[in-house]
Design a protein around this motif. Structure first.
Motif, PDB file in Angstrom:
ATOM      1  N   SER A 102       0.872  -1.341  -0.145  1.00 44.14           N
ATOM      2  CA  SER A 102      -0.049   0.126   0.046  1.00 44.14           C
ATOM      3  C   SER A 102       0.843   1.382  -0.076  1.00 44.14           C
ATOM      4  N   ALA A 103       0.510   2.416  -0.686  1.00 44.62           N
ATOM      5  CA  ALA A 103       0.906   3.588  -0.501  1.00 44.62           C
ATOM      6  C   ALA A 103      -0.018   4.614  -0.415  1.00 44.62           C
ATOM      7  N   MET A 104       0.476   5.873   0.348  1.00 44.89           N
ATOM      8  CA  MET A 104      -0.277   6.858   0.560  1.00 44.89           C
ATOM      9  C   MET A 104       0.320   8.140   0.347  1.00 44.89           C
ATOM     10  N   GLN A 105       0.159   9.263  -0.578  1.00 44.77           N
ATOM     11  CA  GLN A 105       0.694  10.309  -1.051  1.00 44.77           C
ATOM     12  C   GLN A 105       0.122  11.341  -0.196  1.00 44.77           C
ATOM     13  N   LEU A 106       0.962  12.273   0.264  1.00 41.93           N
ATOM     14  CA  LEU A 106       0.563  13.355   1.303  1.00 41.93           C
ATOM     15  C   LEU A 106       1.103  14.778   0.662  1.00 41.93           C
ATOM     16  N   GLN A 107       0.152  15.576   0.675  1.00 43.18           N
ATOM     17  CA  GLN A 107       0.313  17.073   0.196  1.00 43.18           C
ATOM     18  C   GLN A 107      -0.487  17.826   0.948  1.00 43.18           C
ATOM     19  N   ALA A 108       0.209  19.012   1.491  1.00 43.16           N
ATOM     20  CA  ALA A 108      -0.498  20.097   2.276  1.00 43.16           C
ATOM     21  C   ALA A 108      -0.544  21.491   1.415  1.00 43.16           C
ATOM     22  N   PHE A 109      -1.685  22.112   1.567  1.00 47.65           N
ATOM     23  CA  PHE A 109      -1.966  23.244   0.958  1.00 47.65           C
ATOM     24  C   PHE A 109      -2.345  24.395   1.560  1.00 47.65           C
ATOM     25  N   ALA A 110      -1.981  25.770   1.351  1.00 44.91           N
ATOM     26  CA  ALA A 110      -2.783  26.845   1.757  1.00 44.91           C
ATOM     27  C   ALA A 110      -4.284  26.782   1.619  1.00 44.91           C
ATOM     28  N   ALA A 111      -4.815  27.411   2.555  1.00 41.50           N
ATOM     29  CA  ALA A 111      -6.410  27.438   2.411  1.00 41.50           C
ATOM     30  C   ALA A 111      -6.903  28.945   3.178  1.00 41.50           C
ATOM     31  N   PRO A 112      -7.955  29.199   2.776  1.00 40.18           N
ATOM     32  CA  PRO A 112      -8.407  30.549   3.437  1.00 40.18           C
ATOM     33  C   PRO A 112      -8.756  30.153   4.913  1.00 40.18           C
ATOM     34  N   LYS A 113      -8.785  31.330   5.701  1.00 38.68           N
ATOM     35  CA  LYS A 113      -8.893  31.058   7.306  1.00 38.68           C
ATOM     36  C   LYS A 113     -10.242  30.462   7.599  1.00 38.68           C
ATOM     37  N   ARG A 114     -11.121  30.975   6.953  1.00 43.28           N
ATOM     38  CA  ARG A 114     -12.510  30.538   7.561  1.00 43.28           C
ATOM     39  C   ARG A 114     -13.346  30.020   6.510  1.00 43.28           C
ATOM     40  N   SER A 115     -12.974  29.329   5.370  1.00 37.78           N
ATOM     41  CA  SER A 115     -13.521  28.454   4.577  1.00 37.78           C
ATOM     42  C   SER A 115     -12.673  27.207   4.032  1.00 37.78           C
ATOM     43  N   GLY A 116     -13.266  26.001   3.945  1.00 41.68           N
ATOM     44  CA  GLY A 116     -12.590  24.988   3.602  1.00 41.68           C
ATOM     45  C   GLY A 116     -12.614  24.817   1.933  1.00 41.68           C
ATOM     46  N   TRP A 196      -4.958  25.622   6.297  1.00 40.04           N
ATOM     47  CA  TRP A 196      -4.378  24.704   5.361  1.00 40.04           C
ATOM     48  C   TRP A 196      -5.316  23.701   5.090  1.00 40.04           C
ATOM     49  N   PHE A 197      -4.940  22.675   4.258  1.00 41.17           N
ATOM     50  CA  PHE A 197      -5.785  21.685   3.540  1.00 41.17           C
ATOM     51  C   PHE A 197      -4.691  20.707   3.433  1.00 41.17           C
ATOM     52  N   LEU A 198      -5.269  19.310   3.846  1.00 41.47           N
ATOM     53  CA  LEU A 198      -4.189  18.201   3.955  1.00 41.47           C
ATOM     54  C   LEU A 198      -5.125  17.346   3.109  1.00 41.47           C
ATOM     55  N   GLN A 199      -4.160  16.661   2.062  1.00 42.68           N
ATOM     56  CA  GLN A 199      -4.742  15.508   0.942  1.00 42.68           C
ATOM     57  C   GLN A 199      -3.995  14.498   1.192  1.00 42.68           C
ATOM     58  N   ALA A 200      -4.571  13.240   1.320  1.00 45.80           N
ATOM     59  CA  ALA A 200      -4.023  11.964   1.273  1.00 45.80           C
ATOM     60  C   ALA A 200      -4.693  11.137  -0.132  1.00 45.80           C
ATOM     61  N   VAL A 201      -3.818  10.605  -0.929  1.00 41.84           N
ATOM     62  CA  VAL A 201      -4.322   9.758  -1.903  1.00 41.84           C
ATOM     63  C   VAL A 201      -3.814   8.257  -1.747  1.00 41.84           C
ATOM     64  N   VAL A 202      -4.581   7.402  -1.677  1.00 41.70           N
ATOM     65  CA  VAL A 202      -4.252   6.028  -0.999  1.00 41.70           C
ATOM     66  C   VAL A 202      -4.615   5.019  -2.246  1.00 41.70           C
ATOM     67  N   GLN A 203      -3.429   4.299  -2.538  1.00 39.65           N
ATOM     68  CA  GLN A 203      -3.600   3.131  -3.575  1.00 39.65           C
ATOM     69  C   GLN A 203      -3.009   1.975  -3.121  1.00 39.65           C
TER      70      GLN A 203
END
Length: 274
Positions: A102-116, A196-203
């Protein structure tokens, strides 16, 4: 198991470049403030809050927990190429956590303070997969909230098969090899945090193997995101850094470390944490 490079490894499509403050004003004017989607019973964590003390690798914008059996890689995106298109320089864009099949790719992005931004990214990713990759998508619900499950046709070229371990190749039905592609399941997970927004892509096996998924889930749940104070346009990647452990382990691979981004190509790595 993963059978090739897919579009989901790319960064989400960018919105007009606004600062956090401008984005906040726009979001409040249109829809008002929205809550963070970080689960109440745990992480991922923001660096400004209290979080469990664990052994973690410091990737700058992310502190990722380590555990027995985990492997780590840093993937790069070329920022400068020569006349023939060969990469000369690059920047780290993702962390890949590997566990068994299994593998999980992780990336973190900037995001607005009060909206996802996860709802919009989820919708745009589904559209890209269906229209450009000729895949299928389905909304789901997981331990971190709404998810996206995708099935994409993954190429089974001679080159891909040649690099594949024999034990993996033996599990592929003959009809898939004959037709030159196989269906590949991908799981997209996202969490909106404070700015911030954190994304994981699992395969891989963790899509259906609960034991392998539990290991990756624990990793994701205990990530600490370090947003920093610098204003950044929403959806810009937060800056990744190479842990000192990688510098020691990757000296012999330094010449081949800068490559066009592919989440399953090898980069500087620690092969396993015991």
């Amino acid at each position: 198991m993963a059978f090739g490079r897919r579009r989901q490894a790319e960064e989400p499509a960018k919105e007009p470049e606004l600062t956090d403050e401008q984005a906040d004003e726009t979001a409040e004017a249109e829809a008002g403030a929205s809550e963070s989607t970080v689960p109440d019973d745990g992480g991922p964590w923001d660096s400004e809050e209290s979080y469990p003390e664990l052994q973690r690798l410091d990737f700058g914008c992310m502190q990722v927990p380590v555990a027995p059996g985990l492997g780590f890689q840093v993937n790069f995106e070329a920022t400068e190429v020569d006349e023939e298109g060969n990469p000369l320089d690059g920047r780290p864009v993702a962390v890949l956590v590997q566990y068994e099949e299994s593998a999980m790719q992780l990336q973190a992005f900037a995001a607005p303070k009060r909206s996802g931004i996860w709802e919009d990214i989820r919708r745009e990713t589904a559209k890209d997969i269906e229209e450009e990759a000729q895949g299928q998508t389905q909304d789901g619900e997981g331990p971190f909230g709404p998810e996206l499950i995708a099935m994409v046709p993954a190429a089974l070229t001679e080159e891909v098969l040649a690099e594949m371990p024999d034990e993996v190749k033996e599990q592929i039905p003959a009809e898939f090899i004959e037709q030159g592609w196989a269906p590949q399941l991908i799981r997209f997970i996202g969490v909106d945090g404070p700015r911030w927004f954190l994304q994981a892509v699992v395969q891989g096996a963790a899509i259906e193997d609960e034991e392998q998924w539990q290991v990756l889930e624990d990793v994701f749940r205990n990530i600490v995101v370090v947003r920093g104070e610098s204003p950044m346009p929403p959806r810009d990647l937060l800056p990744l850094e190479i842990p000192k452990e990688f510098s020691e382990a990757g000296e012999e691979e330094e010449e081949g470390a800068v490559e066009t981004f592919n989440p399953f190509e090898r980069g500087p790595e620690i092969t396993e944490v015991r």
